[in-house]
Design a protein around this motif. Structure first.
Motif, PDB file in Angstrom:
ATOM      1  N   UNK A  79      40.451  52.582  33.420  1.00 43.18           N
ATOM      2  CA  UNK A  79      40.004  51.452  32.598  1.00 43.18           C
ATOM      3  C   UNK A  79      38.666  50.934  33.085  1.00 43.18           C
ATOM      4  N   UNK A  80      38.519  50.802  34.406  1.00 44.84           N
ATOM      5  CA  UNK A  80      37.252  50.290  34.918  1.00 44.84           C
ATOM      6  C   UNK A  80      36.110  51.255  34.613  1.00 44.84           C
ATOM      7  N   UNK A  81      36.366  52.540  34.774  1.00 47.08           N
ATOM      8  CA  UNK A  81      35.310  53.531  34.512  1.00 47.08           C
ATOM      9  C   UNK A  81      34.889  53.518  33.045  1.00 47.08           C
ATOM     10  N   UNK A  83      40.765  36.729  31.985  1.00 45.52           N
ATOM     11  CA  UNK A  83      40.899  38.186  32.171  1.00 45.52           C
ATOM     12  C   UNK A  83      39.549  38.796  32.540  1.00 45.52           C
ATOM     13  N   UNK A  84      38.450  38.212  32.040  1.00 46.50           N
ATOM     14  CA  UNK A  84      37.125  38.698  32.418  1.00 46.50           C
ATOM     15  C   UNK A  84      36.844  38.455  33.888  1.00 46.50           C
ATOM     16  N   UNK A  85      37.207  37.267  34.359  1.00 51.61           N
ATOM     17  CA  UNK A  85      37.040  36.946  35.780  1.00 51.61           C
ATOM     18  C   UNK A  85      37.876  37.886  36.635  1.00 51.61           C
ATOM     19  N   UNK A  86      39.127  38.097  36.225  1.00 46.09           N
ATOM     20  CA  UNK A  86      40.016  38.977  36.983  1.00 46.09           C
ATOM     21  C   UNK A  86      39.498  40.404  36.977  1.00 46.09           C
ATOM     22  N   UNK A  87      38.968  40.853  35.849  1.00 44.22           N
ATOM     23  CA  UNK A  87      38.440  42.221  35.734  1.00 44.22           C
ATOM     24  C   UNK A  87      37.303  42.454  36.725  1.00 44.22           C
ATOM     25  N   UNK A  88      36.437  41.453  36.867  1.00 44.76           N
ATOM     26  CA  UNK A  88      35.308  41.581  37.784  1.00 44.76           C
ATOM     27  C   UNK A  88      35.758  41.491  39.234  1.00 44.76           C
ATOM     28  N   UNK A  89      36.566  40.469  39.552  1.00 49.99           N
ATOM     29  CA  UNK A  89      36.907  40.218  40.944  1.00 49.99           C
ATOM     30  C   UNK A  89      37.815  41.292  41.539  1.00 49.99           C
ATOM     31  N   UNK A 126      42.977  41.976  49.897  1.00 48.35           N
ATOM     32  CA  UNK A 126      44.127  41.240  50.406  1.00 48.35           C
ATOM     33  C   UNK A 126      45.074  40.934  49.250  1.00 48.35           C
ATOM     34  N   UNK A 127      45.925  39.922  49.420  1.00 48.02           N
ATOM     35  CA  UNK A 127      46.902  39.606  48.385  1.00 48.02           C
ATOM     36  C   UNK A 127      46.254  39.098  47.098  1.00 48.02           C
ATOM     37  N   UNK A 128      44.997  38.668  47.202  1.00 46.40           N
ATOM     38  CA  UNK A 128      44.326  38.188  45.992  1.00 46.40           C
ATOM     39  C   UNK A 128      44.208  39.294  44.950  1.00 46.40           C
ATOM     40  N   UNK A 129      44.130  40.554  45.395  1.00 45.84           N
ATOM     41  CA  UNK A 129      44.059  41.666  44.457  1.00 45.84           C
ATOM     42  C   UNK A 129      45.297  41.719  43.569  1.00 45.84           C
ATOM     43  N   UNK A 130      46.429  41.365  44.151  1.00 47.99           N
ATOM     44  CA  UNK A 130      47.676  41.325  43.378  1.00 47.99           C
ATOM     45  C   UNK A 130      47.546  40.347  42.221  1.00 47.99           C
ATOM     46  N   UNK A 131      47.002  39.159  42.481  1.00 41.34           N
ATOM     47  CA  UNK A 131      46.869  38.144  41.434  1.00 41.34           C
ATOM     48  C   UNK A 131      45.788  38.517  40.428  1.00 41.34           C
ATOM     49  N   UNK A 132      44.699  39.150  40.886  1.00 39.15           N
ATOM     50  CA  UNK A 132      43.664  39.603  39.959  1.00 39.15           C
ATOM     51  C   UNK A 132      44.250  40.615  38.973  1.00 39.15           C
TER      52      UNK A 132
END
Length: 345
Positions: A45-47, A96-102, A110-116
């Protein structure tokens, strides 16, 4: 000049359904993927989305600007009576745009990736649902337009027309459409087991789309919703749906054989047929309130405003469309025929 404005309004709607829909659908596909498939789905998806995801929502902006300038009566109804679901849509697009970037550029793993990841997936699902619910509210015949606010509660004026079963079914239908588009697109962006995974997803969401479409129209018809009744009684709309149904057989064949190009183009054509059938059934009376049907062509902006807008849209179209085509072509989003698929194209 009015026809030029109408063309750009409908063309922007089509492109947003296709491009924005595929954008949302990518997150839905990831959401419903198994744990072992989520990682490669995220990378794919990112690619695919990374270079162009911001461009997809330009068509929503263009639609709103056209409605605001040329069709102020329609714009006022939408903004006033649908401000809650549209606010949720904007929040969903933003989050979702913020999460997609971060989740791709956060240097700390770290665990933040889980929430992103989950914010992107859930946002990708609920945003098209609220978009669909907004459209369901416009055609559901429950909007109460009044200036006598003392006799109505907040729920009656601003919630009941979109917070109901029919609107929810429209929202789920659009979410399924997004997932169908994305999974079919991703067939052409993967190899091996991943490609088979997206082919299975595409076949699954195609089936979900057909079932939800049948339930939606049936529920609307038996609930005496005028849009559904007019849709069923309109020969052109029924012909489009019938043709779309016939095309499901070659589509399923192309998906099963994992054809990159044939399945993609046929999926786009299916969406065009469905969208045309829905709009043709009641155009230009897209908004159906509790007391009347509101024509898009009523209470237009002054002729000079329409003319100036048409000129600006033509100029903008000559700039934006070639640029968008070049962007998508540069990142291999637009593919030409492949040798093993020529006989099917």
């Amino acid at each position: 000049m009015l026809y030029i404005v109408l063309f750009f309004l409908l063309f922007s709607l089509l492109l947003y359904v296709l491009l924005g829909g595929a954008d949302f659908g990518a997150g839905i596909v990831e959401l419903f993927s198994s744990a072992k498939n989520k990682e490669h789905t995220r990378d794919t998806i990112y690619r695919v989305m990374g270079p162009i995801w911001e461009a997809n929502h330009i068509w929503l902006i263009i639609m709103l600007v056209i409605l605001w300038v040329a069709f102020p009566a329609y714009f006022n109804i939408i903004i006033i009576y649908l401000h809650i679901p549209l606010t949720l849509v904007l929040l969903g697009i933003t989050l979702r745009g913020v999460a997609f970037v971060f989740r791709h550029y956060d240097a700390v793993v770290d665990k933040s990736q889980f929430w992103y990841n989950w914010l992107f997936r859930i946002g990708s699902f609920v945003t098209p649902v609220f978009l669909g619910m907004s459209f369901g509210a416009l055609i559901g015949g429950k909007i109460i337009i009044t200036e006598d606010y003392e006799n109505y509660g907040f729920y009656d004026l601003f919630m009941q027309h979109w917070l109901n079963i029919f609107s929810l079914l429209v929202g789920l239908f659009y979410a399924a459409l997004c997932a169908f588009l994305a999974s079919t697109l991703l067939i052409g962006e993967a190899e091996g087991k991943a490609r088979k995974h997206y082919a299975r997803n595409s076949a699954f969401f195609t089936t979900v789309l057909v079932v939800l479409g049948f339930i939606l129209i049936s529920f609307g018809y038996f609930s005496d919703i005028k849009f559904a009744e007019d849709f069923i009684h309109n020969p052109v709309s029924l012909a489009c749906v019938a043709f779309s149904g016939i095309l499901l057989f070659p589509l399923w064949k192309f998906i099963k054989k994992e054809y990159r190009i044939a399945s993609r183009y046929l999926a786009v054509f299916q969406v065009i047929l469905v969208l045309f059938a829905a709009l043709y059934a009641h155009f230009p009376y897209i908004i159906i309130t509790a007391t009347e049907e509101v024509s898009l062509l009523a209470n237009l902006a002054p002729e000079a405003t329409i003319s100036n807008l048409a000129i600006m849209l033509l100029i903008g179209g000559f700039i934006i469309l070639p640029g968008l085509f070049h962007l998508m072509r540069s990142f291999n989003m637009i593919k030409v025929l492949e040798k093993n698929e020529k006989k099917y194209e």
